[in-house]
Design a protein around this motif. Structure first.
Motif, PDB file in Angstrom:
ATOM      1  N   CYS A   1      37.607  33.026  57.747  1.00 18.80           N
ATOM      2  CA  CYS A   1      38.816  33.504  57.076  1.00 18.80           C
ATOM      3  C   CYS A   1      39.936  32.485  57.216  1.00 18.80           C
ATOM      4  CB  CYS A   1      39.286  34.824  57.677  1.00 18.80           C
ATOM      5  SG  CYS A   1      38.123  36.172  57.464  1.00 18.80           S
ATOM      6  N   VAL A   2      40.729  32.367  56.172  1.00 18.87           N
ATOM      7  CA  VAL A   2      41.987  31.637  56.236  1.00 18.87           C
ATOM      8  C   VAL A   2      43.062  32.717  56.303  1.00 18.87           C
ATOM      9  CG1 VAL A   2      43.546  30.026  55.087  1.00 18.87           C
ATOM     10  CG2 VAL A   2      41.065  29.707  54.906  1.00 18.87           C
ATOM     11  N   VAL A   3      43.852  32.699  57.372  1.00 19.90           N
ATOM     12  CA  VAL A   3      44.842  33.735  57.627  1.00 19.90           C
ATOM     13  C   VAL A   3      46.234  33.129  57.737  1.00 19.90           C
ATOM     14  CG1 VAL A   3      43.124  35.169  58.821  1.00 19.90           C
ATOM     15  CG2 VAL A   3      44.582  33.631  60.155  1.00 19.90           C
ATOM     16  N   ARG A   4      47.227  33.977  57.599  1.00 18.73           N
ATOM     17  CA  ARG A   4      48.612  33.536  57.778  1.00 18.73           C
ATOM     18  C   ARG A   4      48.838  33.151  59.233  1.00 18.73           C
ATOM     19  NH1 ARG A   4      51.582  38.373  54.463  1.00 18.73           N
ATOM     20  NH2 ARG A   4      50.853  37.726  52.411  1.00 18.73           N
ATOM     21  N   ALA A   5      49.582  32.083  59.438  1.00 28.89           N
ATOM     22  CA  ALA A   5      49.881  31.611  60.790  1.00 28.89           C
ATOM     23  C   ALA A   5      50.664  32.669  61.559  1.00 28.89           C
ATOM     24  CB  ALA A   5      50.665  30.310  60.720  1.00 28.89           C
TER      25      ALA A   5
ATOM     26  N   ARG B   1      43.925  42.922  48.661  1.00 32.73           N
ATOM     27  CA  ARG B   1      45.026  42.990  47.679  1.00 32.73           C
ATOM     28  C   ARG B   1      46.350  42.515  48.257  1.00 32.73           C
ATOM     29  NH1 ARG B   1      43.374  48.766  45.434  1.00 32.73           N
ATOM     30  NH2 ARG B   1      41.805  48.084  43.953  1.00 32.73           N
ATOM     31  N   ASP B   2      46.568  42.747  49.565  1.00 35.18           N
ATOM     32  CA  ASP B   2      47.848  42.370  50.164  1.00 35.18           C
ATOM     33  C   ASP B   2      47.958  40.873  50.451  1.00 35.18           C
ATOM     34  OD1 ASP B   2      46.330  41.977  52.478  1.00 35.18           O
ATOM     35  OD2 ASP B   2      47.141  43.723  53.515  1.00 35.18           O
ATOM     36  N   GLY B   3      46.870  40.112  50.253  1.00 32.46           N
ATOM     37  CA  GLY B   3      46.919  38.666  50.388  1.00 32.46           C
ATOM     38  C   GLY B   3      47.080  38.144  51.801  1.00 32.46           C
ATOM     39  N   ARG B   4      46.737  38.950  52.815  1.00 31.66           N
ATOM     40  CA  ARG B   4      46.921  38.507  54.205  1.00 31.66           C
ATOM     41  C   ARG B   4      45.881  37.495  54.648  1.00 31.66           C
ATOM     42  NH1 ARG B   4      47.309  43.867  57.561  1.00 31.66           N
ATOM     43  NH2 ARG B   4      45.328  42.907  58.033  1.00 31.66           N
ATOM     44  N   TRP B   5      44.740  37.418  53.984  1.00 30.64           N
ATOM     45  CA  TRP B   5      43.704  36.452  54.331  1.00 30.64           C
ATOM     46  C   TRP B   5      42.817  36.210  53.129  1.00 30.64           C
ATOM     47  CZ3 TRP B   5      43.296  41.448  56.480  1.00 30.64           C
ATOM     48  CH2 TRP B   5      42.216  42.204  56.033  1.00 30.64           C
TER      49      TRP B   5
END
Length: 129
Positions: free
Chosen positions: A112-116, A96-100
């Protein structure tokens, strides 16, 4: 607008058991020290020192069979996920928090695609339109 993406590292998924014991094994097996035995304080992640390799390497407690998965980091995870879906990946889940975003490659491998974690540029990442 263009976005950047690169291999962030490897995540060693371990089902059940002790995070400390799992991290200890992988630390010794890979010859990498443990830099954080309990990242976030939830007994879920232990970080290994992959800095000499330019990689983020962690041991993660999970509720599915053990495996190793890749993390790709991007300065725009939505754009990167769309790019990868266009290549044939499919979205599996996202918190839900959109981190990945968890994707599955056409080969069946999940990643996973994650925030840099740091600023991505042409010098340290690939650029995609």
């Amino acid at each position: 607008m263009a976005h950047h993406s690169r291999l962030a590292g490897f995540i060693i998924d371990c089902e059940g058991g002790s995070l400390g014991e799992a991290a200890g094994f992988w630390s010794q097996a890979l010859g990498l020290s443990i830099t954080d035995p309990d990242e976030g304080g939830q007994d879920k992640y232990a970080c290994l020192d992959g800095s000499a390799l330019g990689l983020h390497i962690e041991v993660q407690k999970v509720q599915h069979p053990p495996r190793v998965h890749l993390d790709l980091e991007s300065d725009d995870i939505e754009a990167e996920a769309r790019r990868l879906v266009a290549l044939g990946a499919k979205e599996v889940s996202r918190p839900r928090d959109g981190r990945w975003i968890v994707l599955e490659a056409p080969t069946g491998h999940r990643f996973c695609v994650v925030r840099a974690r740091e600023r991505l540029t042409r010098a340290n990442a690939s650029v995609y339109p």
